[in-house]
Motif scaffolding. Structure first.
Motif, PDB file in Angstrom:
ATOM      1  N   ALA A 124      29.344  23.567  64.403  1.00  0.00           N
ATOM      2  CA  ALA A 124      29.143  24.274  63.038  1.00  0.00           C
ATOM      3  C   ALA A 124      29.864  25.565  62.866  1.00  0.00           C
ATOM      4  O   ALA A 124      30.550  25.901  62.198  1.00  0.00           O
ATOM      5  CB  ALA A 124      27.603  24.314  62.663  1.00  0.00           C
ATOM      6  N   ALA A 125      29.522  26.518  63.893  1.00  0.00           N
ATOM      7  CA  ALA A 125      30.068  28.027  64.210  1.00  0.00           C
ATOM      8  C   ALA A 125      31.483  27.765  64.028  1.00  0.00           C
ATOM      9  O   ALA A 125      32.236  28.342  63.274  1.00  0.00           O
ATOM     10  CB  ALA A 125      29.506  28.460  65.101  1.00  0.00           C
ATOM     11  N   GLN A 127      33.514  25.248  63.207  1.00  0.00           N
ATOM     12  CA  GLN A 127      34.136  24.776  61.943  1.00  0.00           C
ATOM     13  C   GLN A 127      34.031  25.867  60.725  1.00  0.00           C
ATOM     14  O   GLN A 127      34.994  25.983  59.827  1.00  0.00           O
ATOM     15  CB  GLN A 127      33.196  23.464  61.478  1.00  0.00           C
ATOM     16  CG  GLN A 127      33.521  22.492  62.271  1.00  0.00           C
ATOM     17  CD  GLN A 127      32.561  21.142  61.876  1.00  0.00           C
ATOM     18  OE1 GLN A 127      31.497  21.473  61.155  1.00  0.00           O
ATOM     19  NE2 GLN A 127      32.990  20.038  62.451  1.00  0.00           N
ATOM     20  N   TYR A 128      32.713  26.682  60.827  1.00  0.00           N
ATOM     21  CA  TYR A 128      32.784  27.900  59.763  1.00  0.00           C
ATOM     22  C   TYR A 128      33.835  28.877  59.869  1.00  0.00           C
ATOM     23  O   TYR A 128      34.625  29.331  59.150  1.00  0.00           O
ATOM     24  CB  TYR A 128      31.417  28.377  59.902  1.00  0.00           C
ATOM     25  CG  TYR A 128      31.047  29.496  58.987  1.00  0.00           C
ATOM     26  CD1 TYR A 128      31.205  29.208  57.547  1.00  0.00           C
ATOM     27  CD2 TYR A 128      31.484  30.671  59.280  1.00  0.00           C
ATOM     28  CE1 TYR A 128      30.810  30.375  56.655  1.00  0.00           C
ATOM     29  CE2 TYR A 128      31.254  32.057  58.323  1.00  0.00           C
ATOM     30  CZ  TYR A 128      31.209  31.927  57.184  1.00  0.00           C
ATOM     31  OH  TYR A 128      30.978  32.738  56.337  1.00  0.00           O
ATOM     32  N   ASP A 129      34.092  29.115  61.365  1.00  0.00           N
ATOM     33  CA  ASP A 129      35.012  30.197  61.789  1.00  0.00           C
ATOM     34  C   ASP A 129      36.369  29.575  61.223  1.00  0.00           C
ATOM     35  O   ASP A 129      37.339  30.222  60.709  1.00  0.00           O
ATOM     36  CB  ASP A 129      35.118  30.260  63.259  1.00  0.00           C
ATOM     37  CG  ASP A 129      36.110  31.230  63.584  1.00  0.00           C
ATOM     38  OD1 ASP A 129      35.886  32.640  62.959  1.00  0.00           O
ATOM     39  OD2 ASP A 129      36.998  31.104  64.409  1.00  0.00           O
ATOM     40  N   ILE A 131      37.031  27.365  58.811  1.00  0.00           N
ATOM     41  CA  ILE A 131      37.251  27.632  57.275  1.00  0.00           C
ATOM     42  C   ILE A 131      37.420  29.062  56.851  1.00  0.00           C
ATOM     43  O   ILE A 131      38.477  29.322  55.944  1.00  0.00           O
ATOM     44  CB  ILE A 131      35.966  26.885  56.764  1.00  0.00           C
ATOM     45  CG1 ILE A 131      35.850  25.572  56.880  1.00  0.00           C
ATOM     46  CG2 ILE A 131      36.014  27.334  55.228  1.00  0.00           C
ATOM     47  CD1 ILE A 131      34.372  24.824  56.740  1.00  0.00           C
ATOM     48  N   SER A 132      36.895  30.009  57.512  1.00  0.00           N
ATOM     49  CA  SER A 132      36.893  31.436  57.322  1.00  0.00           C
ATOM     50  C   SER A 132      38.441  31.766  57.287  1.00  0.00           C
ATOM     51  O   SER A 132      38.955  32.245  56.732  1.00  0.00           O
ATOM     52  CB  SER A 132      35.898  32.244  58.121  1.00  0.00           C
ATOM     53  OG  SER A 132      34.569  31.871  57.843  1.00  0.00           O
TER      54      SER A 132
END
Length: 485
Positions: A124-125, A127-129, A131-132
């Protein structure tokens, strides 16, 4: 990108120990799968960290078990001790070492669910990175699109974001802007551009991806309804999900720029067409004022009007900064007199061009009529450029449309041709007009008595219903005879 097995085992709270396959710790872990089956592979996709207590493992089936996992492409195997086995079986360690499969010992007080949660959090981290990073790249691309150079700045920014080359192409495949090796790669892309251009369905086609041993390329068409250009980007490595997102963002910005630019250009052309209408209607002051409000204007001094056939889009682009507007199936270009030849040569790349004589602003209508006549002559002669001045030097008949004049001559002279099939009436009329109505001279040229000629001319006047003493009637008959040959 998924976390690696090395990242997972380094987490201190888990207290995992690596017993075999140290060289494979940098493999990504796509998920955690817990299974006590002797063969869990039907329920795996590959890339998982498989956790088991080894309830069905013994010395005899350890090697086949490892072989099945390796064949499925799992990232690693974790065995929880303290239930089925107090320690990891030596046979399992040996089999994993031979196969190069990372084998991890999981202490009894480390729950399998803790490992699953850790991997889930890491994914998840990541994927968030991603996306960011994608959002940040989109922001930089958007700011680039707002710069004066617009699409070119987007191409430059795209290449920097991805660390590769990029190229912007027009709808014909010509390079508009390129970075890195982009310009040199266009020739190899032309077959793919043709495929995109001819894609079925009527709308804008989808993108395509190409790959060679040392290069990965994405090509996207630009345009909302039809192809109005292309862009391509190439890397030395496969495109990641973030890279795909960045490419798609660049495509959206470039398409928006292309469509917005076309709408702005279409509006500008409509205004220029309206201004041209004012100028041709004799409202020169109103037309000039309208152009000045747009920050535009006409050259000083005598003006030359050019009429060009061919595709309006191409002709308008070839006209460059000159005043140009489409009008009734042709494109009208107004230039300073000393710019006429150079501009006509550029327009002639797309079709025949007619050039009028220099005129004042108030006489623009006359200049357009001249350019139209020259264009018609250029079409008849299959010439690139025709000048009205050259037509005027060829006499009045050069300015008359051949089809219209031929129809006029046939209709006017028909009564003479049909009268008893006598060609002497036509020849007598020709000689009479050539001698400017002098009976003796015309009769001598024909070899007849002047009374015979007088009789024939009275008959001609009766058949045609024309007064041969009228200069206008004589002029019409002379033109008709000249066209008829």
């Amino acid at each position: 990108m998924a976390p690696t097995l090395r990242t997972v085992v380094r987490r201190l709270p888990l207290r995992l120990g690596v017993l075999a396959g140290h060289d494979g710790l940098d493999r990504p872990v796509s998920w955690v799968a817990v299974s006590e089956l002797e063969d869990p592979t039907p329920f795996l996709e590959g890339g998982e960290l498989v956790l088991t207590t080894g309830m069905r493992l013994d010395a005899g089936n350890a090697a086949p078990y490892v072989a099945r996992l390796v064949g499925k492409g799992v990232t690693g195997l974790g065995l929880g001790v303290g239930l089925g086995h107090e320690t990891v079986p030596a046979e399992l360690v040996a089999a994993a070492a031979r196969a190069g499969l990372p084998l991890v010992e999981v202490p009894r007080d480390t729950p399998f669910v803790a490992i699953s949660k850790l991997v889930s959090d890491l994914i998840a981290a990541e994927q968030y990175d991603e996306i960011s990073r994608a959002f940040a790249a989109q922001g930089r691309l958007t700011r680039a699109a707002l710069r004066p150079e617009g699409p070119r700045a987007v191409i430059d920014r795209l290449a920097r974001e991805l660390g590769g080359w990029a190229v912007l192409l027009d709808e014909s495949g010509a390079v508009r802007h390129a970075t890195g090796r982009g310009a040199s790669r266009v020739a190899a892309l032309r077959p793919e551009l043709e495929r995109l251009r001819k894609a079925p369905g009527g709308g804008a086609p989808a993108s395509l991806s190409l790959s060679t041993p040392g290069e990965y390329v994405i090509v996207q068409p630009l345009g909302a309804r039809r192809v109005r250009g292309f862009f391509a980007v190439g890397l030395e490595r496969p495109f990641t999900p973030v890279a795909h997102t960045v490419v798609n963002a660049a495509g959206s910005l470039l398409t928006l720029a292309v469509e917005h630019g076309r709408e702005h250009l279409a509006a500008e052309r409509r205004v220029r067409s309206a201004v041209l209408g004012l100028l041709l209607a004799g409202q020169a002051r109103a037309g000039v004022e309208a152009l000045e409000r747009l920050g535009d204007g006409l050259p000083d001094g005598p003006l030359t009007v050019l009429c060009a056939a061919g595709d309006a889009e191409a002709v308008l682009e070839a006209a460059g900064s000159e005043f140009a507007a489409p009008l009734d199936g042709r494109t009208v270009v107004v230039v300073a007199g000393d710019r006429a030849e150079e501009t006509a040569a550029a327009l002639a790349e797309h079709g025949p061009v007619g050039i009028g004589a220099p005129v004042a602003l108030d006489d623009l209508r006359a200049g357009l009529d001249q350019a139209d006549r020259a264009l018609a002559a250029a079409r008849r002669a299959s010439a690139g450029v025709m000048r009205f001045a050259d037509l005027a030097g060829q006499g009045l008949l050069a300015l008359i449309d051949p089809e219209a004049s031929a129809a006029f001559a046939t209709a006017l002279l028909a009564p003479l041709r049909e009268y008893g099939s006598r060609a002497d009436l036509l020849e007598s009329l020709r000689a009479y007009l050539a001698c400017n109505g002098h009976w003796d001279a015309a009769a001598q040229q024909l070899g007849v008595h002047r009374h015979t000629l007088r009789y024939r001319m009275r008959r001609v006047a009766e058949l045609l219903g024309r007064d041969l003493d009228d200069p206008a009637a004589r002029a019409e008959l002379w033109v008709a005879l000249a066209v008829a040959g």
